[in-house]
Structures are given as structure tokens and as C-alpha cells.
Design a protein around this motif. Structure first.
Motif, mmCIF file in Angstrom:
data_model
loop_
_atom_site.group_PDB
_atom_site.id
_atom_site.type_symbol
_atom_site.label_atom_id
_atom_site.label_comp_id
_atom_site.label_asym_id
_atom_site.label_seq_id
_atom_site.Cartn_x
_atom_site.Cartn_y
_atom_site.Cartn_z
ATOM 1 N N SER A 1 0.825 -1.194 0.000
ATOM 2 C CA SER A 1 0.000 0.000 0.000
ATOM 3 C C SER A 1 0.859 1.244 0.000
ATOM 4 O O SER A 1 1.937 1.270 0.583
ATOM 5 C CB SER A 1 -0.916 -0.007 1.222
ATOM 6 N N ASP A 2 0.349 2.285 -0.661
ATOM 7 C CA ASP A 2 1.020 3.574 -0.662
ATOM 8 C C ASP A 2 0.792 4.322 0.638
ATOM 9 O O ASP A 2 1.419 5.312 0.914
ATOM 10 C CB ASP A 2 0.481 4.434 -1.822
ATOM 11 N N GLY A 3 -0.155 3.822 1.436
ATOM 12 C CA GLY A 3 -0.477 4.475 2.703
ATOM 13 C C GLY A 3 -1.528 5.535 2.518
ATOM 14 O O GLY A 3 -1.405 6.413 1.689
ATOM 15 N N GLY A 4 -2.619 5.464 3.273
ATOM 16 C CA GLY A 4 -3.654 6.482 3.181
ATOM 17 C C GLY A 4 -4.544 6.275 1.992
ATOM 18 O O GLY A 4 -4.549 5.248 1.342
ATOM 19 N N SER A 5 -5.287 7.320 1.670
ATOM 20 C CA SER A 5 -6.248 7.247 0.576
ATOM 21 C C SER A 5 -5.568 7.436 -0.762
ATOM 22 O O SER A 5 -4.470 7.970 -0.863
ATOM 23 C CB SER A 5 -7.318 8.340 0.763
ATOM 24 N N ALA A 6 -6.266 7.025 -1.803
ATOM 25 C CA ALA A 6 -5.726 7.164 -3.147
ATOM 26 C C ALA A 6 -5.652 8.622 -3.530
ATOM 27 O O ALA A 6 -6.527 9.415 -3.211
ATOM 28 C CB ALA A 6 -6.624 6.412 -4.132
ATOM 29 N N ASP A 7 -4.590 9.003 -4.247
ATOM 30 C CA ASP A 7 -4.434 10.374 -4.706
ATOM 31 C C ASP A 7 -5.052 10.493 -6.081
ATOM 32 O O ASP A 7 -4.529 9.992 -7.051
ATOM 33 C CB ASP A 7 -2.944 10.727 -4.757
ATOM 34 N N ARG A 8 -6.218 11.189 -6.170
ATOM 35 C CA ARG A 8 -6.902 11.349 -7.451
ATOM 36 C C ARG A 8 -6.833 12.784 -7.930
ATOM 37 O O ARG A 8 -7.562 13.192 -8.814
ATOM 38 C CB ARG A 8 -8.369 10.919 -7.313
ATOM 39 N N SER A 9 -5.947 13.578 -7.341
ATOM 40 C CA SER A 9 -5.957 15.004 -7.637
ATOM 41 C C SER A 9 -5.302 15.358 -8.953
ATOM 42 O O SER A 9 -5.531 16.423 -9.514
ATOM 43 C CB SER A 9 -5.228 15.757 -6.513
ATOM 44 N N GLY A 10 -4.429 14.478 -9.456
ATOM 45 C CA GLY A 10 -3.722 14.772 -10.699
ATOM 46 C C GLY A 10 -2.734 15.902 -10.536
ATOM 47 O O GLY A 10 -2.419 16.615 -11.481
ATOM 48 N N LEU B 1 -8.737 -0.349 -11.677
ATOM 49 C CA LEU B 1 -7.413 -0.082 -12.233
ATOM 50 C C LEU B 1 -7.043 1.380 -12.041
ATOM 51 O O LEU B 1 -7.861 2.277 -12.253
ATOM 52 C CB LEU B 1 -7.380 -0.413 -13.729
ATOM 53 N N GLY B 2 -5.786 1.617 -11.651
ATOM 54 C CA GLY B 2 -5.287 2.981 -11.556
ATOM 55 C C GLY B 2 -5.093 3.462 -10.134
ATOM 56 O O GLY B 2 -5.506 2.836 -9.165
ATOM 57 N N GLY B 3 -4.428 4.605 -10.020
ATOM 58 C CA GLY B 3 -4.109 5.215 -8.739
ATOM 59 C C GLY B 3 -2.715 5.817 -8.808
ATOM 60 O O GLY B 3 -2.010 5.667 -9.809
ATOM 61 N N THR B 4 -2.316 6.498 -7.750
ATOM 62 C CA THR B 4 -0.972 7.070 -7.689
ATOM 63 C C THR B 4 -0.133 6.256 -6.724
ATOM 64 O O THR B 4 -0.481 6.122 -5.543
ATOM 65 C CB THR B 4 -1.015 8.543 -7.244
ATOM 66 N N TYR B 5 0.956 5.699 -7.243
ATOM 67 C CA TYR B 5 1.814 4.807 -6.463
ATOM 68 C C TYR B 5 3.261 5.239 -6.625
ATOM 69 O O TYR B 5 3.789 5.283 -7.741
ATOM 70 C CB TYR B 5 1.626 3.360 -6.941
ATOM 71 N N LYS B 6 3.883 5.612 -5.503
ATOM 72 C CA LYS B 6 5.287 6.036 -5.483
ATOM 73 C C LYS B 6 5.569 7.118 -6.521
ATOM 74 O O LYS B 6 6.539 7.047 -7.284
ATOM 75 C CB LYS B 6 6.210 4.834 -5.681
ATOM 76 N N GLY B 7 4.696 8.128 -6.565
ATOM 77 C CA GLY B 7 4.919 9.278 -7.424
ATOM 78 C C GLY B 7 4.529 9.097 -8.870
ATOM 79 O O GLY B 7 4.642 10.028 -9.660
#
Length: 222
Positions: free
Chosen positions: A25-34, A140-146
Motif C-alpha cells: 500500500s502507498d499508505g492512506g487514501s488514493a491520490d486522485r488530484s492529478g 485499475l489505476g491510482g498514484t503509487y510512489k509518485g
């Protein structure tokens, strides 16, 4: 920089295409902000099963619920690396330990990233859950390690109180559910209970939530 990866989704949903042997896990909620914090973008291109009608989606669903997102996390899914089994179903069958290690290293360097949302159920239209239960839904998708991973037909579930109707496939007790199709199986519930597709690829004849519930019950009873 934008790169493209082609994923062939041959089952009912995304998770069914991968044997999960590890995730993080990347920790916390998914980053969808773009936001500009992401260094790179990986554009997934996935081919999903398509359905001729809303009734067909409902009929194939293991679970149809209304609910809201209460939490989410980003995970990486690693394709199974095993030399066991039938070569017809496992392309790695018969590989040497050295070849398996190389395959595992390639999988870790190029993972499939998913966002898993926890949804609290407020209404059950079909399936074996109860109001107040939570179910996990993978997309599918999300922000993972930048790095931001995006699939063109996927609308990420929002955690801002939006009510959704989700038409889901069951991938087993240890795995999250998946939408049967990212567009045809995902709807929002708006003012007066109006059910609307999240994108132009969905069906526009769902009606209101009460009508959809009655429709789903009839189809499930067949």
C-alpha cells in the motif's frame, strides 16, 4: 512523461486477470488530484467485456448495491510467478528457478496498480450482503510512489459522500469485488433517487433507485 501499457482483461473484471502473490500500500487514501507531485503517468489500455443492455449487466452481477466510499488505498498487483500447472493456462509453467526469478523481477518493476475502495452498503439490490456492511471494490489505476496510473474508461470512486450503484463480480473471499465493466456497471444516485451512468459508455435507462431495485429483483429471481 506518459507511457502506455496494454492490459487484456479476459475475465469479468480487472482483478480476475492477475494472481495476487504480493501487494503493498502507498499508505492512506488514493491520490486522485492529478497534481504535479506525480513524476510520470502510465496510461493503461484495458479491454473489458461489454454488455448489450443494463439487464445483461445486472444478470451477470454477483452483487448489486448502493453505497458510499468510506476509505481507499492504492495497491500494486503482481502477476503470479509459478512454474507449476498447465502451460495452456500458465505461460510460466516449466520455467527454471532462474527464469522465474527474472520474471518476478520484471513484474515488480512493472506492476499493475489498483485502487481499492471500501464501500459502506446502504441498500442491497442483489447479492448476499446486508445494509451496513462494507465491501471492497478494486479499480485499475491510482498514484503509487509518485507515478499516476490511469485507465481511460475508469472513473475512480470518490469519497465525498457520493452515492453509487455498483454492479460487481465476486473474485473470492480474499479478493475485492470488481465492476463488471468500468462504465456499464457504475452509476451515481442523485436528486430524487435518479440513477445515472458515470460516463457516456453506461446505460441511460436505469430510472430511479426504486425502479432499478425492482428491476434487479425481477432479473435475480429468474
Amino acid at each position: 512523461m506518459i507511457t502506455t501499457r496494454h492490459l487484456l482483461i479476459t475475465g469479468t473484471a480487472a482483478l480476475a486477470a492477475f494472481g495476487v502473490v504480493g501487494c503493498s500500500s502507498d499508505g492512506g487514501s488514493a491520490d486522485r488530484s492529478g497534481s504535479s507531485a506525480a513524476r510520470d503517468v502510465v496510461a493503461y489500455h484495458a479491454d473489458y467485456p461489454a454488455y448489450d443492455s443494463l439487464d445483461a449487466v445486472i444478470e451477470e452481477s454477483d452483487l448489486v448495491v448502493k453505497g458510499t466510499v468510506v476509505n481507499s488505498r492504492v495497491e500494486r498487483m503482481l502477476p503470479e510467478t509459478s512454474a507449476d500447472g498447465d502451460p495452456a493456462t500458465n505461460p510460466q509453467a516449466g520455467l527454471s528457478p532462474e527464469e522465474l526469478a527474472e520474471a518476478r523481477a520484471e513484474a515488480e518493476a512493472d506492476p499493475v496498480v489498483v485502487t481499492v475502495s471500501t464501500v459502506k452498503v446502504s441498500q442491497v439490490l442483489a447479492g448476499d450482503v446486508s445494509v451496513g456492511d462494507t465491501v471492497e471494490v478494486s479499480q485499475l489505476g491510482g498514484t503509487y510512489k509518485g507515478v499516476t496510473y490511469k485507465e481511460r474508461s475508469t472513473t475512480a470512486l470518490a469519497g465525498r459522500g457520493t452515492e453509487y450503484v455498483l454492479m460487481l463480480a465476486d473474485n473470492g473471499a480474499r479478493n475485492p469485488y470488481d465492476l463488471l465493466n468500468p462504465e456499464q456497471a457504475l452509476y451515481t444516485v442523485g436528486s430524487g433517487g435518479a440513477v445515472k451512468a458515470v460516463s457516456g459508455g453506461g446505460f441511460n435507462n436505469a430510472g430511479r433507485i426504486g425502479q432499478l431495485a425492482d428491476r434487479t429483483h425481477r432479473i435475480s429471481a429468474r
